[in-house]
Design a protein around this motif. Structure first.
Motif, mmCIF file in Angstrom:
data_model
loop_
_atom_site.group_PDB
_atom_site.id
_atom_site.type_symbol
_atom_site.label_atom_id
_atom_site.label_comp_id
_atom_site.label_asym_id
_atom_site.label_seq_id
_atom_site.Cartn_x
_atom_site.Cartn_y
_atom_site.Cartn_z
ATOM 1 N N GLY A 48 55.981 65.934 49.629
ATOM 2 C CA GLY A 48 54.573 65.519 49.712
ATOM 3 C C GLY A 48 53.856 66.326 50.775
ATOM 4 N N THR A 51 49.011 67.809 51.313
ATOM 5 C CA THR A 51 47.782 67.177 51.817
ATOM 6 C C THR A 51 48.154 66.069 52.798
ATOM 7 O OG1 THR A 51 47.768 65.567 49.993
ATOM 8 C CG2 THR A 51 46.465 67.561 49.659
ATOM 9 N N GLY A 52 47.172 65.507 53.451
ATOM 10 C CA GLY A 52 47.337 64.308 54.260
ATOM 11 C C GLY A 52 48.415 64.417 55.331
ATOM 12 N N PHE A 53 49.176 63.332 55.489
ATOM 13 C CA PHE A 53 50.195 63.265 56.540
ATOM 14 C C PHE A 53 51.326 64.267 56.308
ATOM 15 C CE2 PHE A 53 48.379 58.962 57.267
ATOM 16 C CZ PHE A 53 48.161 59.084 58.634
ATOM 17 N N GLY A 54 51.655 64.534 55.057
ATOM 18 C CA GLY A 54 52.744 65.469 54.768
ATOM 19 C C GLY A 54 52.403 66.885 55.190
ATOM 20 N N LEU A 55 51.200 67.339 54.857
ATOM 21 C CA LEU A 55 50.748 68.671 55.279
ATOM 22 C C LEU A 55 50.750 68.761 56.808
ATOM 23 C CD1 LEU A 55 49.403 71.479 54.758
ATOM 24 C CD2 LEU A 55 47.195 70.279 54.799
ATOM 25 N N SER A 138 56.671 61.919 52.308
ATOM 26 C CA SER A 138 55.247 61.570 52.422
ATOM 27 C C SER A 138 54.542 61.594 51.069
ATOM 28 C CB SER A 138 54.565 62.527 53.405
ATOM 29 O OG SER A 138 53.237 62.124 53.654
HETATM 30 NA NA NA Z 1 51.088 63.632 52.449
#
Ligand code: NA
Ligand code: NAI
Length: 399
Positions: A48, A51-55, A138
């Motif tokens: 994951g 984007t978001g927390f994974g990035l 994530s």
């Molecule tokens: Na993410």
């Protein structure tokens, strides 16, 4: 082509490659400004990662402790005359910056819930890294096809038991209204949501990675959860998604058992409520976030995903003495500043007062809106959106 935002509800249908690149660069600069994450991860798999927390986890690992990273995600690739998704452009930008910094970075685009992508990932780890010492889980998805049974599950965002009525905002128009969300009609909706967003797939990943011998001695794995304030409990923590988060959190001891002989550890980190593609889809939550941002920015405690993930790595997962601080339920808490009593008291007070008329004054709805567009590469400083963008930007490691 000239690329402008085009929205449908809480979805943005377009994405800007140069803006996405700028947003990734901004995150990298933040991580570098905080200095080295001592004893940080070195070989990292992020599931994951686009984007978001994974990035942000990927960026924190790569630019905070020089980690080699493999990112798994599910994005629409760009091609000549056809735009990719934001996560595609983010990943293209991340790899470009990582490679320029001399860091190993490769990516796999496909369904992380499938056995096939797990196999492909294991082969790549074997070939290039041997083993990984951190696995970040994530994923946020509305659906999952079960790899063993082929059953397709769809998650729902609903209360359980009674209807839930509260305020919500359309962040495009700034109109505040009451919304009533009816509860699930049967237990199947709950089970389906758990099947999509619960811990089973995380467990499948760790089982497969372990069986293949690609987890290093002392490996850590972390997945992300959310709790939030009482006012969102009916739709979040006590709703269908909350049941999936309970299941995810209950997977921690199972994975700890599995990792015992490697001296490995599994964690759930409870993160702050933030604007991401996933959270903008949840009713009520965007209004809470825009009030939260207002209060936390005024106090100087506001963080975005990159600040959260840098702090998670530097102050929680990789500390000087190796100890990881946990709450009474065994979870890492980087939602601590969100959940501070003074912050929550102010948000609760503002919540009661919020109307369409005073919204722009008492909330950070403008900040919410801007961050939403930033997720898709729009409204970034330094980008000329009247200029032709090259839509055909590729992730270097994906053929
Ligand atoms: Na993410
Ligand atoms: P996001 O939507 O920004 O990221 C989701 C990631 O999952 C993307 O990289 C996407 O490509 C990937 N993905 C989705 N389906 C996939 C599939 N089938 N195969 C491969 N990759 C797939 O979401 P966000 O918000 O970063 O969420 C990540 C985690 O953080 C979730 O567990 C979420 O519940 C949790 N969280 C989110 C909070 C928030 O306020 N946004 C707060 C606390 C926790």
């Amino acid at each position: 082509m000239i690329i402008q935002p085009r929205t449908r509800g809480f979805i943005c249908l377009t994405a800007h490659p140069d803006g996405a690149h700028q947003a990734v660069k901004n995150q990298i600069e933040y991580v570098k400004s905080k200095g080295e994450i001592k004893n940080g991860p070195k070989k990292v798999l992020v599931i994951g990662a686009s984007t978001g927390f994974g990035l942000s986890s990927r960026i924190a690992a790569a630019f905070g402790s020089d980690a080699s990273t493999i990112g798994v995600f599910f994005e629409k690739p760009a091609s000549e005359g056809k735009m990719g998704t934001a996560g595609w452009y983010n990943s293209a930008a991340f790899e470009k910056e990582a490679h320029a910094a001399g860091l190993y970075a490769k990516s796999i685009n496909g369904d992380a819930f499938s056995d096939e992508v797990k196999k492909e990932t294991i082969e790549l780890i074997k070939k290039d890294l041997g083993q990984v010492d951190l696995v970040v889980y994530s994923l946020a998805s509305p659906r999952r096809t079960h790899p063993k049974t082929g059953v397709a599950y769809a998650s729902v965002l609903k209360p359980i038991g009674q209807p839930f009525t509260n305020k919500t905002v359309d962040f495009h128009t700034g109109v505040v209204s009451d919304i009533t969300i009816n509860p699930v009609e049967n237990d199947e909706d709950i089970a389906n949501t758990i099947a999509v967003m619960g811990g089973e797939d995380w467990k499948f990943w760790i089982e497969d990675l372990k069986a293949a011998g690609v987890l290093a001695e002392g490996v850590k794995t972390v997945a992300y959860s959310y709790i939030g304030p009482e006012l969102t409990f009916p739709i979040y923590r006590n709703g269908t998604i909350g049941q999936a988060k309970n299941d995810l959190e209950a997977t921690v001891p199972v994975l700890n058992d599995l990792l015992k002989d490697l001296n490995g550890k599994s964690y759930v980190s409870v993160n702050k409520a933030l604007v991401t593609q996933s959270s903008s889809a949840i009713p009520v939550v965007p209004l809470y976030i825009s009030l939260l941002y207002k209060v936390m920015k005024a106090k100087g405690t506001h963080e975005g995903t990159i600040e959260q993930m840098q702090r998670l790595f530097a102050d929680r997962l990789y500390t000087e003495n190796g100890e990881v601080a946990l709450d009474e339920a065994g979870r890492i808490r980087v939602d601590d500043w969100e959940m501070a009593d003074d912050v929550q008291a102010e948000v609760a007070k503002l919540w009661d007062e919020t109307t369409t008329e005073n919204l722009s004054e008492i909330s950070d709805i403008e900040g919410y809106r801007k961050e939403f567009f930033n997720l898709f590469g729009f409204e970034l400083d330094g980008i000329d959106y009247e200029k032709d963008a090259n839509e055909n930007v590729q992730v270097p490691s994906i053929e």
